[in-house]
Design a protein around this motif. Structure first.
Motif, PDB file in Angstrom:
ATOM      1  N   LYS A  41     -18.029 -69.668   0.080  1.00 50.10           N
ATOM      2  CA  LYS A  41     -18.740 -68.600  -0.203  1.00 50.10           C
ATOM      3  C   LYS A  41     -19.678 -69.271  -1.238  1.00 50.10           C
ATOM      4  N   PRO A  42     -21.034 -69.158  -0.973  1.00 50.64           N
ATOM      5  CA  PRO A  42     -21.898 -68.303   0.025  1.00 50.64           C
ATOM      6  C   PRO A  42     -21.786 -69.311   1.300  1.00 50.64           C
ATOM      7  N   LEU A  43     -21.760 -68.585   2.526  1.00 55.41           N
ATOM      8  CA  LEU A  43     -21.891 -69.088   3.638  1.00 55.41           C
ATOM      9  C   LEU A  43     -23.027 -69.930   3.840  1.00 55.41           C
ATOM     10  N   PRO A  44     -22.887 -71.170   4.628  1.00 59.92           N
ATOM     11  CA  PRO A  44     -24.121 -71.915   4.604  1.00 59.92           C
ATOM     12  C   PRO A  44     -25.004 -71.269   5.915  1.00 59.92           C
ATOM     13  N   GLU A  45     -26.125 -71.522   6.393  1.00 61.33           N
ATOM     14  CA  GLU A  45     -27.231 -71.068   7.333  1.00 61.33           C
ATOM     15  C   GLU A  45     -26.437 -71.189   8.470  1.00 61.33           C
ATOM     16  N   GLN A  46     -26.138 -72.330   8.696  1.00 67.02           N
ATOM     17  CA  GLN A  46     -25.218 -73.073  10.022  1.00 67.02           C
ATOM     18  C   GLN A  46     -23.832 -72.099  10.366  1.00 67.02           C
ATOM     19  N   ALA A  47     -23.547 -71.293   9.531  1.00 67.19           N
ATOM     20  CA  ALA A  47     -22.218 -70.799   9.810  1.00 67.19           C
ATOM     21  C   ALA A  47     -21.911 -69.740  10.975  1.00 67.19           C
ATOM     22  N   THR A  48     -23.240 -69.230  11.431  1.00 67.19           N
ATOM     23  CA  THR A  48     -23.097 -68.505  12.542  1.00 67.19           C
ATOM     24  C   THR A  48     -22.304 -68.809  13.820  1.00 67.19           C
ATOM     25  N   ALA A  49     -22.222 -70.414  14.180  1.00 64.12           N
ATOM     26  CA  ALA A  49     -21.401 -70.778  15.137  1.00 64.12           C
ATOM     27  C   ALA A  49     -19.923 -70.286  14.979  1.00 64.12           C
ATOM     28  N   VAL A  50     -19.587 -70.658  13.867  1.00 57.38           N
ATOM     29  CA  VAL A  50     -18.223 -70.097  13.510  1.00 57.38           C
ATOM     30  C   VAL A  50     -17.830 -68.601  13.602  1.00 57.38           C
ATOM     31  N   VAL A  51     -18.733 -67.815  12.980  1.00 59.40           N
ATOM     32  CA  VAL A  51     -18.624 -66.407  12.859  1.00 59.40           C
ATOM     33  C   VAL A  51     -18.649 -65.937  14.385  1.00 59.40           C
ATOM     34  N   LEU A  52     -19.478 -66.466  15.151  1.00 58.03           N
ATOM     35  CA  LEU A  52     -19.598 -65.956  16.764  1.00 58.03           C
ATOM     36  C   LEU A  52     -18.372 -66.329  17.466  1.00 58.03           C
ATOM     37  N   SER A  53     -17.767 -67.329  17.014  1.00 58.93           N
ATOM     38  CA  SER A  53     -16.466 -67.621  17.828  1.00 58.93           C
ATOM     39  C   SER A  53     -15.283 -67.005  17.312  1.00 58.93           C
ATOM     40  N   VAL A  54     -15.252 -66.646  15.906  1.00 57.75           N
ATOM     41  CA  VAL A  54     -14.182 -65.952  15.118  1.00 57.75           C
ATOM     42  C   VAL A  54     -14.386 -64.401  16.214  1.00 57.75           C
ATOM     43  N   ALA A  55     -15.466 -63.877  15.804  1.00 50.41           N
ATOM     44  CA  ALA A  55     -15.984 -62.562  16.505  1.00 50.41           C
ATOM     45  C   ALA A  55     -15.903 -62.402  17.901  1.00 50.41           C
ATOM     46  N   GLY A  56     -15.959 -63.383  18.407  1.00 47.84           N
ATOM     47  CA  GLY A  56     -16.061 -63.408  20.126  1.00 47.84           C
ATOM     48  C   GLY A  56     -14.569 -63.467  20.429  1.00 47.84           C
ATOM     49  N   ARG A  57     -13.706 -64.154  19.808  1.00 46.51           N
ATOM     50  CA  ARG A  57     -12.238 -64.469  20.102  1.00 46.51           C
ATOM     51  C   ARG A  57     -11.665 -62.983  20.125  1.00 46.51           C
ATOM     52  N   ALA A  58     -11.973 -62.302  19.113  1.00 45.15           N
ATOM     53  CA  ALA A  58     -11.262 -61.266  18.803  1.00 45.15           C
ATOM     54  C   ALA A  58     -11.994 -59.880  19.616  1.00 45.15           C
ATOM     55  N   TYR A  59     -13.185 -60.139  20.144  1.00 47.57           N
ATOM     56  CA  TYR A  59     -13.824 -59.063  20.852  1.00 47.57           C
ATOM     57  C   TYR A  59     -13.265 -59.079  22.538  1.00 47.57           C
ATOM     58  N   VAL A  60     -13.006 -60.479  22.687  1.00 45.94           N
ATOM     59  CA  VAL A  60     -12.430 -60.649  24.127  1.00 45.94           C
ATOM     60  C   VAL A  60     -10.893 -60.259  24.305  1.00 45.94           C
ATOM     61  N   ASN A  61     -10.077 -60.477  23.283  1.00 43.13           N
ATOM     62  CA  ASN A  61      -8.829 -60.492  23.540  1.00 43.13           C
ATOM     63  C   ASN A  61      -8.165 -59.705  22.166  1.00 43.13           C
ATOM     64  N   PRO A  62      -8.523 -58.502  21.693  1.00 36.45           N
ATOM     65  CA  PRO A  62      -8.237 -58.145  20.425  1.00 36.45           C
ATOM     66  C   PRO A  62      -6.690 -57.984  20.065  1.00 36.45           C
ATOM     67  N   GLN A  63      -5.709 -57.790  21.146  1.00 40.02           N
ATOM     68  CA  GLN A  63      -4.217 -57.544  21.093  1.00 40.02           C
ATOM     69  C   GLN A  63      -3.783 -58.882  21.085  1.00 40.02           C
ATOM     70  N   GLN A  64      -4.111 -60.210  21.497  1.00 40.75           N
ATOM     71  CA  GLN A  64      -3.754 -61.424  21.428  1.00 40.75           C
ATOM     72  C   GLN A  64      -2.725 -61.443  22.642  1.00 40.75           C
ATOM     73  N   VAL A  65      -3.116 -60.755  23.811  1.00 40.22           N
ATOM     74  CA  VAL A  65      -2.413 -61.104  25.192  1.00 40.22           C
ATOM     75  C   VAL A  65      -2.404 -62.365  25.585  1.00 40.22           C
ATOM     76  N   THR A  66      -1.161 -62.765  25.821  1.00 33.15           N
ATOM     77  CA  THR A  66      -0.803 -64.016  26.508  1.00 33.15           C
ATOM     78  C   THR A  66      -0.588 -64.205  27.771  1.00 33.15           C
ATOM     79  N   TYR A  67      -0.235 -62.920  28.463  1.00 34.49           N
ATOM     80  CA  TYR A  67       0.330 -62.979  29.607  1.00 34.49           C
ATOM     81  C   TYR A  67       0.137 -61.422  30.341  1.00 34.49           C
ATOM     82  N   GLU A  68      -0.710 -61.688  31.542  1.00 32.51           N
ATOM     83  CA  GLU A  68      -0.968 -59.965  31.917  1.00 32.51           C
ATOM     84  C   GLU A  68      -0.993 -60.031  33.541  1.00 32.51           C
ATOM     85  N   THR A  69      -0.361 -59.096  34.088  1.00 32.79           N
ATOM     86  CA  THR A  69      -0.215 -58.776  35.371  1.00 32.79           C
ATOM     87  C   THR A  69      -0.838 -57.447  35.629  1.00 32.79           C
TER      88      THR A  69
END
Length: 139
Positions: A41-69
């Motif tokens: 803190k404060p976040l550096p300007e380039q931290a956008t990549a990390v924030v997008l990675s974290v938010a994207g991981r949660a957006y795509v798989n919010p329940q942390q599903v590892t196996y689905e049929t």
């Protein structure tokens, strides 16, 4: 420079989605920023990549599903591939972007030190005395 959080549209572009739920994406981006600020803190300007990675991981798989049929389709995802969290790599990247971490050297030598030897003591010892003063016999 000041960190500007990514937008929901940028998250959609990052994930390759034509449409995105704006309110949900904004919530996840805000939470990802809060997690990142727990490391740096404060976040550096380039931290956008990390924030997008974290938010994207949660957006795509919010329940942390590892196996689905679903019908004849089976999908197996790596463990830990969903939910809102920072990986070791995310934390290391944030620290590196902020200029923290890495190897460094500390020189403990005093500024006035010279390469001159300090032993044996300067000057001749007493005649017949094989030891320096203070290192005399024990009798």
């Amino acid at each position: 420079m000041v960190f500007v959080p990514p937008t929901a549209e940028e998250l959609a572009l990052y994930l390759g989605l034509a449409e995105i739920q704006g309110a949900r994406a904004d919530l996840l981006i805000g939470q990802a920023v809060a997690l990142a600020e727990s490391v740096v803190k404060p976040l550096p300007e380039q931290a956008t990549a990390v924030v997008l990675s974290v938010a994207g991981r949660a957006y795509v798989n919010p329940q942390q599903v590892t196996y689905e049929t679903i019908g004849p389709q089976t999908v197996q995802r790596p463990a830990g591939s969903g939910g809102l969290y920072l990986t070791k790599s995310d934390k290391a990247a944030l620290k590196a972007l902020a200029g923290r971490g890495g190897a460094f050297t500390v020189d403990p030598t005093p500024a006035g030190a010279t390469p001159a030897p300090t032993w044996p003591a300067d000057g001749p010892s007493a005649p017949g005395e094989p030891y320096e003063p203070g290192w005399g016999r024990w009798y």
